[in-house]
Scaffold this active site. Structure first.
Site, PDB file in Angstrom:
ATOM      1  CB  ALA A 149      -0.681   0.162   1.023  1.00  0.00           C
TER       2      ALA A 149
ATOM      3  CG  HIS B 152       6.230   3.023   1.469  1.00  0.00           C
ATOM      4  ND1 HIS B 152       4.271   3.004   1.557  1.00  0.00           N
ATOM      5  CD2 HIS B 152       6.499   2.305   2.493  1.00  0.00           C
ATOM      6  CE1 HIS B 152       4.115   2.408   2.539  1.00  0.00           C
ATOM      7  NE2 HIS B 152       4.929   1.915   3.563  1.00  0.00           N
TER       8      HIS B 152
ATOM      9  CD  GLN C  40       4.964  -6.124  11.111  1.00  0.00           C
ATOM     10  OE1 GLN C  40       5.621  -6.801  10.524  1.00  0.00           O
ATOM     11  NE2 GLN C  40       4.231  -5.273  11.864  1.00  0.00           N
TER      12      GLN C  40
ATOM     13  CE  LYS D 209       3.441   5.733   9.759  1.00  0.00           C
ATOM     14  NZ  LYS D 209       3.071   4.934  10.655  1.00  0.00           N
TER      15      LYS D 209
ATOM     16  CD  GLN E  11       8.947  -0.996  12.058  1.00  0.00           C
ATOM     17  OE1 GLN E  11       7.650  -2.527  12.233  1.00  0.00           O
ATOM     18  NE2 GLN E  11       9.300  -0.319  11.029  1.00  0.00           N
TER      19      GLN E  11
ATOM     20  CB  SER F 211       0.280   5.569   7.433  1.00  0.00           C
ATOM     21  OG  SER F 211      -0.756   4.891   8.363  1.00  0.00           O
TER      22      SER F 211
END
Ligand code: PAF
Length: 284
Positions: A32, A37, A61, A149, A153, A185
Site C-alpha cells: 500500500a 515509502h 506482527q 514514523k 520499531q 501511512s
C-alpha cells in the site's frame, strides 16, 4: 525492475550483484505504498547500487486478526509505483514462502517492547523482529531503510542488528507528511473523508505539545492538552508519551539529564474510528 515471489531466484539475482561488488539497499514494507515509502526507495537508490523493496503483510506482527485482514493490499498499484522510481527488485512472497511452518521463535526486546506500541500491541515487535531477521538473512543487504514514523520499531531493529551482529547499516528516514501535516501511512487509505479530516489532530497535538513542553509544562500537563484536542475531535487517544529516543525510557519532564540520547521524542497513538494511527516528533 525484477519481481520475485520466491526466495531462491531472488538470492540468485542478489548473489550475482554481490559478486560484482555492488551495495544492496533494502526497503522493507507491507505494501500500500505512498510517497513516504518512495522517499525510502529514493534515499536507498542514492546510496546503493541496487535497491530491493520487499512487500509482505507479515501475519506474525498483527495481534489483532481483524487488523491483519483489513490491512490494505494493492500489489499491482505498488509495482507500478516502484517502476517509476529507481527500484531494481521487488520481493513479494506469499506467507507460505516466508513461513513454511508455523513459527515458534519469539523475540523479547525487554523494555523496548514493553512501552507504548509494545504495551498496546503485545507480540507485535516479536513478529517485526522475526520477519526483519528473515529479510536480512535472505537479502543480506548492506543498508536498510525504515521510516521515522515507526520510531519505536526503528529502536527495536537497531537493537536487533547490534545484538545479532547483522552486518549492515540502518537509516531512519524522516516522516513524509500530507500538506495538512498528517503523517503518510498505508492505514490512511482506510479513513473515510470525515475521518481523514479529523486525523490531522495527531500532527496538531504534537505541534501543540512541543510548544507546551518547550515552555516548561510538565508531561502530565501536556498530555491533558493533547487529550482535550482529541476529545474535541472525538478521536480516541491511546497514549501520548515523551521518551528518550534511544533507550525509550519514558520521561516525565524534558530535562536533558533524563534523556541520555539528548534527544527526547514525543510519541502518540490513537484510533480514528476503527483505524489505529501513530505519529511522533523530536522535541528539538
Ligand atoms: O514498517 C513496516 O511496514 C513493517 O513493520 C516492516 C518493517 C516491513 C516489517 O513487516
Amino acid at each position: 525492475m525484477e519481481i520475485f515471489k520466491q526466495i531462491a531466484p531472488l538470492k540468485a539475482f542478489l548473489n550475482a550483484q554481490k559478486r560484482a561488488g555492488k551495495s544492496i539497499g533494502l526497503v522493507p514494507t507491507m505494501g500500500a505504498l505512498h510517497a513516504g515509502h518512495l522517499s525510502l526507495i529514493t534515499t536507498s537508490a542514492a546510496q546503493n547500487d541496487v535497491t530491493v523493496c520487499s512487500i509482505f503483510v507479515n501475519p506474525t506482527q498483527f495481534n489483532n486478526p481483524g487488523d491483519l485482514q483489513k490491512y490494505p493490499r494493492t500489489l499491482d498499484k505498488d509495482t507500478l509505483l516502484l517502476e517509476k522510481v529507481e527500484c531494481d527488485a521487488v520481493f513479494c512472497p506469499d506467507a507460505s514462502e516466508m513461513y513454511p511452518e508455523r513459527s515458534i521463535i519469539k523475540f523479547d526486546f525487554g523494555h523496548l517492547d514493553k512501552v507504548m506500541e509494545g504495551a498496546f500491541r503485545p507480540g507485535h515487535f516479536s513478529g517485526v523482529g522475526l520477519v526483519v531477521s528473515k529479510l536480512f538473512n535472505i537479502i543480506q543487504p548492506t543498508h536498510a531503510y525504515f521510516g521515522q514514523k515507526d520510531w519505536q520499531q526503528f529502536a527495536v531493529i537497531r537493537r536487533l542488528v547490534d545484538e545479532l551482529n547483522f552486518d549492515l547499516e540502518l537509516t531512519s528516514v524522516p516522516t513524509s507528511r500530507e500538506d495538512d501535516g498528517l503523517a503518510m501511512s498505508s492505514r490512511n487509505l482506510r479513513l473515510n473523508p470525515e475521518q481523514r479530516q479529523v486525523a490531522t489532530v495527531f500532527y496538531e497535538s504534537l505541534m501543540a505539545a512541543k510548544q507546551a513542553l518547550q515552555q516548561g509544562k510538565t508531561v502530565q500537563e501536556t498530555r491533558a492538552i493533547v487529550q482535550t484536542k482529541f476529545d474535541e475531535r472525538r478521536v480516541s487517544l491511546e497514549y501520548f508519551e515523551l521518551a528518550d529516543s534511544k533507550n525509550l525510557n519514558i520521561l516525565e519532564n524534558v530535562k536533558a539529564s533524563d534523556a541520555p540520547s539528548g534527544q527526547p521524542i514525543m510519541c502518540i497513538a490513537g484510533f480514528v474510528g476503527e483505524v489505529r494511527l501513530i505519529d511522533n516528533m523530536f522535541l528539538q
